[in-house]
Design a protein around this motif. Sequence first.
Motif, PDB file in Angstrom:
ATOM      1  N   UNK A 413       0.844  -1.213   0.000  1.00  0.00           N
ATOM      2  CA  UNK A 413       0.000   0.000   0.000  1.00  0.00           C
ATOM      3  C   UNK A 413       0.867   1.245   0.000  1.00  0.00           C
ATOM      4  N   UNK A 414       1.875   1.240  -0.860  1.00  0.00           N
ATOM      5  CA  UNK A 414       2.917   2.246  -0.769  1.00  0.00           C
ATOM      6  C   UNK A 414       2.446   3.664  -1.097  1.00  0.00           C
ATOM      7  N   UNK A 415       2.944   4.621  -0.320  1.00  0.00           N
ATOM      8  CA  UNK A 415       2.866   6.038  -0.660  1.00  0.00           C
ATOM      9  C   UNK A 415       4.230   6.631  -0.322  1.00  0.00           C
ATOM     10  N   UNK A 416       4.527   7.811  -0.864  1.00  0.00           N
ATOM     11  CA  UNK A 416       5.692   8.559  -0.395  1.00  0.00           C
ATOM     12  C   UNK A 416       5.197   9.918   0.081  1.00  0.00           C
ATOM     13  N   UNK A 417       6.086  10.709   0.650  1.00  0.00           N
ATOM     14  CA  UNK A 417       5.651  11.997   1.210  1.00  0.00           C
ATOM     15  C   UNK A 417       6.779  13.012   1.078  1.00  0.00           C
ATOM     16  N   UNK A 418       6.440  14.204   0.594  1.00  0.00           N
ATOM     17  CA  UNK A 418       7.405  15.300   0.525  1.00  0.00           C
ATOM     18  C   UNK A 418       6.980  16.392   1.497  1.00  0.00           C
ATOM     19  N   UNK A 419       7.953  16.955   2.198  1.00  0.00           N
ATOM     20  CA  UNK A 419       7.641  17.990   3.173  1.00  0.00           C
ATOM     21  C   UNK A 419       8.452  19.240   2.898  1.00  0.00           C
ATOM     22  N   UNK A 420       7.753  20.377   2.905  1.00  0.00           N
ATOM     23  CA  UNK A 420       8.443  21.666   2.896  1.00  0.00           C
ATOM     24  C   UNK A 420       7.773  22.523   3.953  1.00  0.00           C
ATOM     25  N   UNK A 421       8.567  23.146   4.789  1.00  0.00           N
ATOM     26  CA  UNK A 421       8.049  23.950   5.901  1.00  0.00           C
ATOM     27  C   UNK A 421       7.077  23.088   6.728  1.00  0.00           C
ATOM     28  N   UNK A 422       5.836  23.579   6.895  1.00  0.00           N
ATOM     29  CA  UNK A 422       4.932  22.776   7.719  1.00  0.00           C
ATOM     30  C   UNK A 422       3.878  22.051   6.872  1.00  0.00           C
ATOM     31  N   UNK A 423       4.191  21.843   5.589  1.00  0.00           N
ATOM     32  CA  UNK A 423       3.230  21.163   4.731  1.00  0.00           C
ATOM     33  C   UNK A 423       3.762  19.816   4.296  1.00  0.00           C
ATOM     34  N   UNK A 484      13.860   5.174   9.758  1.00  0.00           N
ATOM     35  CA  UNK A 484      12.787   5.285  10.762  1.00  0.00           C
ATOM     36  C   UNK A 484      12.173   3.906  10.979  1.00  0.00           C
ATOM     37  N   UNK A 485      12.164   3.470  12.232  1.00  0.00           N
ATOM     38  CA  UNK A 485      11.590   2.158  12.534  1.00  0.00           C
ATOM     39  C   UNK A 485      10.096   2.160  12.156  1.00  0.00           C
ATOM     40  N   UNK A 486       9.658   1.064  11.577  1.00  0.00           N
ATOM     41  CA  UNK A 486       8.330   0.964  10.978  1.00  0.00           C
ATOM     42  C   UNK A 486       7.191   1.365  11.935  1.00  0.00           C
ATOM     43  N   UNK A 487       7.237   0.857  13.164  1.00  0.00           N
ATOM     44  CA  UNK A 487       6.114   1.127  14.072  1.00  0.00           C
ATOM     45  C   UNK A 487       6.212   2.499  14.708  1.00  0.00           C
ATOM     46  N   UNK A 488       7.428   3.000  14.833  1.00  0.00           N
ATOM     47  CA  UNK A 488       7.581   4.393  15.230  1.00  0.00           C
ATOM     48  C   UNK A 488       6.947   5.283  14.149  1.00  0.00           C
ATOM     49  N   UNK A 489       7.170   4.926  12.890  1.00  0.00           N
ATOM     50  CA  UNK A 489       6.570   5.693  11.793  1.00  0.00           C
ATOM     51  C   UNK A 489       5.040   5.646  11.877  1.00  0.00           C
ATOM     52  N   UNK A 750       8.158  11.090   7.455  1.00  0.00           N
ATOM     53  CA  UNK A 750       8.453  12.493   7.172  1.00  0.00           C
ATOM     54  C   UNK A 750       8.397  13.320   8.453  1.00  0.00           C
ATOM     55  N   UNK A 751       7.378  13.050   9.285  1.00  0.00           N
ATOM     56  CA  UNK A 751       7.236  13.812  10.530  1.00  0.00           C
ATOM     57  C   UNK A 751       8.420  13.538  11.457  1.00  0.00           C
ATOM     58  N   UNK A 752       8.891  12.291  11.471  1.00  0.00           N
ATOM     59  CA  UNK A 752      10.046  11.940  12.303  1.00  0.00           C
ATOM     60  C   UNK A 752      11.290  12.671  11.799  1.00  0.00           C
ATOM     61  N   UNK A 753      11.525  12.590  10.492  1.00  0.00           N
ATOM     62  CA  UNK A 753      12.713  13.235   9.929  1.00  0.00           C
ATOM     63  C   UNK A 753      12.672  14.743  10.172  1.00  0.00           C
ATOM     64  N   UNK A 754      11.475  15.330  10.063  1.00  0.00           N
ATOM     65  CA  UNK A 754      11.349  16.775  10.257  1.00  0.00           C
ATOM     66  C   UNK A 754      11.630  17.157  11.704  1.00  0.00           C
ATOM     67  N   UNK A 755      11.308  16.260  12.630  1.00  0.00           N
ATOM     68  CA  UNK A 755      11.435  16.590  14.053  1.00  0.00           C
ATOM     69  C   UNK A 755      12.793  16.211  14.637  1.00  0.00           C
TER      70      UNK A 755
END
Length: 785
Positions: A413-423, A484-489, A750-755
């Motif tokens: 069920x793959x998706x990817x995510x791009x983040x810039x600023x808070x979006x 990022x560990x899967x369940x942390x994600x 993405x949220x983990x990497x951003x934080x």
Amino acid sequence: MSRRAVAVRIEGIVQGVGFRPFVYGLATRLGLAGLVGNDERGVFIEVEGGSAPVEEFLAALTGDPPPLAVIERITTGPAPVTGRRTFAIAPSAAGGDRHALVSPDVATCDACLRDLTDPADRRCGYAFTNCTGCGPRFTIVRDVPYDRANTTMAGFRMCADCAGEYHDPGDRRFHAQPVCCPACGPSLRFDGPGGSGAAGDPLETAVRLLREGGVLAVKGLGGYHLAALAAHEPAVAALRSRKHREDKPFAVMAGDVAAARRLCVVDPAEERLLTGPARPVVLLRRLPDASVAPSVAPSVAPGNRWLGVLLPYTPLHHLLLRALGQPIVLTSGNVSDEPIVYRDEHALERLGGIADAFLTHDRPIHIRTDDSVVRVFRGRDLPIRRSRGYVPHPLPLARAARRPVLACGAELKHTFCLVKDDRAFVSHHIGDLENYETLRSFTEGVDHFRRLFDITPEVVAHDLHPDYLSTKWALDQDADLVGVQHHHAHIASCLADNGVAGPVAGVAFDGLGYGSDGTLWGGEFLVADLAGFERAGHLAPVPMPGGATAIRQPWRMAAVYLDLAYDGDVPEDLDVVRRNAGQWAAVVALARRGVNAPLTSSMGRLFDAVAAVAGVRDAITYEGQAAVEFEQLADPAVDDAYPCGLVSAGTRFAVPGVELVRAVAGDLRAGVPREVVAARFHNAVARVVADGCTLVRKACGLSTVALSGGVFQNLLLLGRAVTLLEERGFTVLTHHRVPPNDGGVSLGQAAVAAAMAANSPIRGVRRELSQARHTWFGGMSETGT
Ligand SMILES: [Zn+2]
Ligand SMILES: [Zn+2]
């Protein structure tokens, strides 16, 4: 009469949604002068006239905006009175629209539906009618800025009538990029047994084919669908066998809400979702078959108490359903689990063996986008698949990323995510990232999103599983890598979904994910915030005999759990033993020796085991099938649960799944009905969730819980767990914008990497946790807490 002038600024989703024509129409109707325009911040307005009409104007701005507009902020201030007499739309400032957000595709609006059926309108019966309030967007955009020349409508030259509407600020097609009509736009075509481009009206010919029980490929917004009359058993059965889809339910398109109500129970939240602009497939509770006419053929959703229903979302769907007067099966145009076909040149080659004929057209689809799938949980959306109608709308992050991030997602069920600023821009559903074709969809999708949203990632986040194609691809990128560990994600995804940063007690239950210790996790209690996590507890690990084979054959997990539950002396009167007697001993031996039997703490595998013991299913044909069917078996009126005391496992607590399997087997041997057994098991897992979170709260004071992972798509379990947790005073976070399954993992990464860079409160919690750890049970009860 006193004259008054006001300056207004509006922020939010206010571009490309017909806001300027709306303002223009409102102002001219009220006899006001001034101007309206777009800039990089949103919409600006200057309006002047009599005091009363100006007040009325301001009230109507927020009271009755265009349906697709989302006003986040509106500010007003005085402006100098100029004495001008007309109202105008100001030209966009150079570059102002360049990065205005591309909207998701939008279902046909009511005004366009009226055009479609008005014999006096030149678009009557025209399958490509649209306006600023509706129509294709994301699926036709090739590049930014969002102008016709950068869409797949570039090849269609507007006729004088359409150009007039496009340039008229008072028209609802003002600057509608895909605007067209029969004189200038795309046209339908029927390719059938009689050869390509068969004579006669394409729609009428297609309707005849469906009525006669044929299977029709229909080109939609984001790809080809396969259609058959929902009530026509031979047609649906033929579709199923040609598509090599054995059991997985098909979705049904009904003409309108009334038609959906003849098949299923539709509550107000479900109705809002069914009729909203995104038009996802909504999973609804079926009415008993006998009470509905025309009914749904048995092959549509065999043995399923739920039915995926969607309403027409393009003019072509509306025309088809109106002409037919009955629901159709509408399923992705693909073979088995391949990605949905979206290019015309592939359609015949890949779908020619399935479809009897094609109803197609000449507006190219730029990007493959599947239908979204949503359930309703306690009046709120619970996405199962977030794609067409939602993507690429950005999700807000609680903490802005200091550097742009690309998160590569997981595998299924793959998706990817791009983040810039808070979006955060979570991608459309790519599919199961297991082959070259889906890998290419992923990399092309990343390039497309980078261009559309002007993001050059400096940080690349990925799963820890070394064999995932997404991980391998990430490791080749020239960027700072964050594993990022899967369940942390999963937990971070739930936090991001709810706009909070944690820390929380996170419960991540799913099929499998690579753990920090190299074993396969999936029944996890984490103390987590966005930046980090600690494993507080987990399902006691068991071997998975045959590795991936055990996923396809749930009875293997039953063999392992029963062997442990009965200490090698499994009662032979259990049906699951009899049914699998031939291979039972070999599989148990494999598990005992630990050869090709990786350890897993997966909750999904425990559900598999119990479902097989209960005789639901020994082998599956689609992911999660045994658990899905086991949920449906459960009698929701049963409230009691099997006991399952948490135990100390070194520095953590463990959930002895074996006890639950023993209780299930014992009840079945005693003749307790399977419906009761299934319910008691669900109730027990819900209690395990609440007990584990209670331990974590005692250890480190956290009273907010986040529930994530594919297992929480199970509404019976989710509902019982949330109720229990709330009874015990917890605040519970669940998903409502991205799926709890692996489709939501990219947002979490993405949220983990951003934080990561930010100062994280997890450190303090970690300290408390490590102090509490050796005393999960003993120490705490001694001190009476
Ligand atoms: Zn419209
Ligand atoms: Zn035209």
